[in-house]
Design an enzyme around this catalytic site. Sequence first.
Site, PDB file in Angstrom:
ATOM      1  N   THR A 126       0.817  -1.212   0.000  1.00  0.00           N
ATOM      2  CA  THR A 126       0.000   0.000   0.000  1.00  0.00           C
ATOM      3  C   THR A 126       0.850   1.261   0.000  1.00  0.00           C
ATOM      4  O   THR A 126       1.845   1.356   0.738  1.00  0.00           O
ATOM      5  CB  THR A 126      -0.928   0.008   1.222  1.00  0.00           C
ATOM      6  OG1 THR A 126      -1.706  -1.192   1.221  1.00  0.00           O
ATOM      7  CG2 THR A 126      -1.859   1.213   1.187  1.00  0.00           C
ATOM      8  N   LYS A 149      -1.516  -1.057  -3.978  1.00  0.00           N
ATOM      9  CA  LYS A 149      -2.773  -0.388  -3.635  1.00  0.00           C
ATOM     10  C   LYS A 149      -2.487   1.058  -3.274  1.00  0.00           C
ATOM     11  O   LYS A 149      -1.558   1.346  -2.506  1.00  0.00           O
ATOM     12  CB  LYS A 149      -3.486  -1.100  -2.478  1.00  0.00           C
ATOM     13  CG  LYS A 149      -4.891  -0.554  -2.239  1.00  0.00           C
ATOM     14  CD  LYS A 149      -5.712  -1.449  -1.324  1.00  0.00           C
ATOM     15  CE  LYS A 149      -5.484  -1.142   0.117  1.00  0.00           C
ATOM     16  NZ  LYS A 149      -6.500  -1.786   0.997  1.00  0.00           N
ATOM     17  N   LYS A 151      -3.715   4.637  -1.669  1.00  0.00           N
ATOM     18  CA  LYS A 151      -4.637   5.329  -0.785  1.00  0.00           C
ATOM     19  C   LYS A 151      -4.973   6.702  -1.369  1.00  0.00           C
ATOM     20  O   LYS A 151      -4.083   7.505  -1.664  1.00  0.00           O
ATOM     21  CB  LYS A 151      -4.025   5.500   0.607  1.00  0.00           C
ATOM     22  CG  LYS A 151      -3.918   4.214   1.403  1.00  0.00           C
ATOM     23  CD  LYS A 151      -5.274   3.683   1.840  1.00  0.00           C
ATOM     24  CE  LYS A 151      -5.145   2.528   2.802  1.00  0.00           C
ATOM     25  NZ  LYS A 151      -6.456   2.020   3.248  1.00  0.00           N
ATOM     26  N   ASP A 178      -7.948   2.733  -3.007  1.00  0.00           N
ATOM     27  CA  ASP A 178      -8.801   2.673  -1.821  1.00  0.00           C
ATOM     28  C   ASP A 178      -9.255   4.077  -1.471  1.00  0.00           C
ATOM     29  O   ASP A 178      -8.446   4.929  -1.098  1.00  0.00           O
ATOM     30  CB  ASP A 178      -8.021   2.053  -0.663  1.00  0.00           C
ATOM     31  CG  ASP A 178      -8.898   1.806   0.555  1.00  0.00           C
ATOM     32  OD1 ASP A 178     -10.089   2.172   0.526  1.00  0.00           O
ATOM     33  OD2 ASP A 178      -8.387   1.237   1.535  1.00  0.00           O
ATOM     34  N   GLU A 204     -11.874   0.365  -4.158  1.00  0.00           N
ATOM     35  CA  GLU A 204     -12.311  -0.062  -2.833  1.00  0.00           C
ATOM     36  C   GLU A 204     -12.977   1.081  -2.081  1.00  0.00           C
ATOM     37  O   GLU A 204     -12.437   2.186  -1.995  1.00  0.00           O
ATOM     38  CB  GLU A 204     -11.092  -0.574  -2.043  1.00  0.00           C
ATOM     39  CG  GLU A 204     -11.436  -1.157  -0.690  1.00  0.00           C
ATOM     40  CD  GLU A 204     -10.209  -1.694   0.029  1.00  0.00           C
ATOM     41  OE1 GLU A 204     -10.305  -1.943   1.241  1.00  0.00           O
ATOM     42  OE2 GLU A 204      -9.141  -1.849  -0.618  1.00  0.00           O
ATOM     43  N   ASP A 227     -15.483  -2.372   1.989  1.00  0.00           N
ATOM     44  CA  ASP A 227     -14.660  -2.503   3.192  1.00  0.00           C
ATOM     45  C   ASP A 227     -15.478  -2.021   4.384  1.00  0.00           C
ATOM     46  O   ASP A 227     -16.114  -2.812   5.070  1.00  0.00           O
ATOM     47  CB  ASP A 227     -13.369  -1.705   3.030  1.00  0.00           C
ATOM     48  CG  ASP A 227     -12.454  -1.823   4.249  1.00  0.00           C
ATOM     49  OD1 ASP A 227     -12.826  -2.503   5.223  1.00  0.00           O
ATOM     50  OD2 ASP A 227     -11.354  -1.243   4.239  1.00  0.00           O
ATOM     51  N   LYS A 249     -11.944  -8.231   7.132  1.00  0.00           N
ATOM     52  CA  LYS A 249     -10.865  -7.922   8.073  1.00  0.00           C
ATOM     53  C   LYS A 249     -11.233  -8.519   9.429  1.00  0.00           C
ATOM     54  O   LYS A 249     -12.351  -8.341   9.915  1.00  0.00           O
ATOM     55  CB  LYS A 249     -10.656  -6.410   8.197  1.00  0.00           C
ATOM     56  CG  LYS A 249     -10.140  -5.766   6.917  1.00  0.00           C
ATOM     57  CD  LYS A 249      -9.965  -4.263   7.078  1.00  0.00           C
ATOM     58  CE  LYS A 249      -9.404  -3.633   5.806  1.00  0.00           C
ATOM     59  NZ  LYS A 249      -9.297  -2.152   5.910  1.00  0.00           N
ATOM     60  N   ASP A 299      -4.434  -8.351   0.974  1.00  0.00           N
ATOM     61  CA  ASP A 299      -3.829  -7.087   1.404  1.00  0.00           C
ATOM     62  C   ASP A 299      -3.367  -7.265   2.850  1.00  0.00           C
ATOM     63  O   ASP A 299      -4.053  -6.871   3.789  1.00  0.00           O
ATOM     64  CB  ASP A 299      -4.847  -5.952   1.274  1.00  0.00           C
ATOM     65  CG  ASP A 299      -4.286  -4.610   1.740  1.00  0.00           C
ATOM     66  OD1 ASP A 299      -3.056  -4.458   1.755  1.00  0.00           O
ATOM     67  OD2 ASP A 299      -5.093  -3.734   2.093  1.00  0.00           O
ATOM     68  N   ASP A 301      -0.144  -6.340   4.196  1.00  0.00           N
ATOM     69  CA  ASP A 301       1.165  -5.693   4.248  1.00  0.00           C
ATOM     70  C   ASP A 301       1.373  -4.846   5.498  1.00  0.00           C
ATOM     71  O   ASP A 301       2.350  -4.100   5.591  1.00  0.00           O
ATOM     72  CB  ASP A 301       1.355  -4.812   3.003  1.00  0.00           C
ATOM     73  CG  ASP A 301       0.312  -3.688   2.920  1.00  0.00           C
ATOM     74  OD1 ASP A 301      -0.698  -3.749   3.651  1.00  0.00           O
ATOM     75  OD2 ASP A 301       0.499  -2.758   2.120  1.00  0.00           O
TER      76      ASP A 301
END
Length: 332
Positions: A126, A149, A151, A178, A204, A227, A249, A299, A301
Amino acid sequence: MSGISLDIAVETFPFAAPFRISGYVFDHQDVVVVTLTDGEYIGRGEASGVYYLGEDPARMMAQIEAQRALIGSGVSREMLRGAMPAGGARNAVDAAMWDLEAKRTGQAVWQLAGLAPPKPLATTFTLSADDPAAMARRATDFADVPHIKIKLTGELPLDVKRVRAIRAARPDAWLGVDGNQGFARRDLIPLIKVLVEERVSLLEQPSRRGREADLDGLKCSMPIAADESVLTLDEIPSLVGRFGVVNIKLDKCGGLTEALLMAKAARLHGLGVMVGNMVGSSLAMAPAFVLGQLCDIVDLDGPIFLARDRTPSVVYSRGQATCPPDLWGWPA
């Protein structure tokens, strides 16, 4: 399990650099660590909680303390689901219970869950929201990482520059973005246009939780992942028709026990499955690594953002993550 002793602790992991997403900047992560022991074997679990739901260590510790007698009595993981609300507190206890069960039975967690032996997972790395040029340089630093990914912050002109700069720096990479709930409905069409042009493969959570109707009628050639819009098992049916992927998650849903049920339900509803993380040490990634064996997108990381991690730790190499057996979830 019976006669279980419970210990709860809070640990702080500084970030190597500030981490920015829509509406938040983080410089450290406080985690709750649960340790369960039967006097011979020890099981551990870690949780960060869900920041946008107001979960913090004090709240999580209070929720666990409220169930101390029940946990000590040897309650099952299934009973724990009914006794504690979804969230970080239950996740920490659930993970410790899985770990302890693996130690006591001589079976790894993947065996207890009825899964195939775990394989290394290709994970996204990310990029924290920053100046476009700085993000492009960071993308170049991840030269051997195939999946990135990005942000975004909901600042449309700036976000467009970010995506274009990163794509120029990494024309070869799989890219996902995201939004972290940062985009208004009016910005989604121009945002998606740019994402298509730049060959982005996943969008996302662009809209706020509770504003899922903003996605109605929206034409988007790439999957949109839920999410913040999906926390637990019972919310999965409501995603159909608006989202194509469920980001599970463990801190949101309350642990691996519920997460495995969510992955199965998502498949039954025709949805893709993704595993994500709230950032934490390798101890928090290990149960999610088990879930990741069932996922289309991974994801995990979180530890790469920390100034220090645990030992042993998840091994990251060429965009793949591997959990060593002595980290969590294997027989003693």
